[in-house]
Design an enzyme around this catalytic site. Sequence first.
Site, short mmCIF file in Angstrom:
data_model
loop_
_atom_site.label_atom_id
_atom_site.label_comp_id
_atom_site.label_asym_id
_atom_site.label_seq_id
_atom_site.Cartn_x
_atom_site.Cartn_y
_atom_site.Cartn_z
N LYS A 179 13.02 -1.14 -0.27
CA LYS A 179 13.00 -0.57 -1.61
C LYS A 179 13.44 0.89 -1.45
CE LYS A 179 9.88 0.95 -5.28
NZ LYS A 179 8.45 1.12 -5.69
N TYR B 18 9.96 0.99 2.43
CA TYR B 18 9.96 1.69 1.15
C TYR B 18 10.24 3.17 1.41
CZ TYR B 18 8.09 3.49 -3.33
OH TYR B 18 7.90 4.12 -4.53
#
Length: 301
Positions: A162, A134
């Site tokens: 992400k 992320y």
Amino acid sequence: MRLTGSITALATPFTASAELDLDAWRSLLAKQLEGGTQALVVAGSTGEAAALFDAEYDTLLRSAVEFVAGRVPVLAGTGQSNTAKTIELNRRVAALGADAALVVAPPYVRPTQAGLLAHYRAIADDGALPLVLYNVPGRTGCDLLPATVAELAGHARIVGIKEAVSDPQRMNELLALKSDGFAVLSGDDPTACRAMLAGADGIVSVGSNAMPAAFRRLADLARAGKRGEAEAWDARLRPAYDFLGVEPNPIPVKALLAAQGLGHGLRLPLQTLSPAHAQALRQTAALAAELEHLGRADLAA
């Protein structure tokens, strides 16, 4: 594990006295499943993970795993500023039944790219859970660059990223790394349609807390390459994107959820939405109701 489509970074509902609101939590989980959300993130930044005590974190995750009962993957936000602590937390959430860990780049400590590479390799090598990287530099103070992601993408336990940087060139560099074992997910609601039309596997969304079916429709259209329909639907969502950015996340989305009867605010140092945005909140709540109705009708068709 292959993560695709519309994924919600869940907010954490609190009572008026700032305790966990587990009834509202279960209602939010039900709303997500009914709205077609394809995976859930518990205790990420939208879930105010930094404000949760360990016992609360465990209660939220355990209850989500039990409620979802395998219908969609449940990811746990586990990124810490220290590698050993992240490994320890990953082991804990694996025991609680999480399907994967969403591991943000270490906040505040600002490691080098070599440090980030070593950090993620150590966590993945421990093997407790599949990892989703992320990257959100605006919150962490460091940027997980595509060249570093390229060195991590082949690890058997690292299953995706992400990416919250909205620059299309950044997304294009990451899309070149896509494979059956590595998913590329947008972490930015306003540019997710563009990313998915370019080939991103899905979106990890804030707005889908309040509009799960609307975001499922966006993901379905964009991932199917229906550019005209996807862009038209994205344009209808645009005022919601604007509202969700008027104050730091998750302040606006929690105001929107409270307007829907789910929760009563945040924990300090975050405060509830400024009264200056009250009219925008009312307008967004009405828009959310309209688009969610249309999204659910589309799912039922």
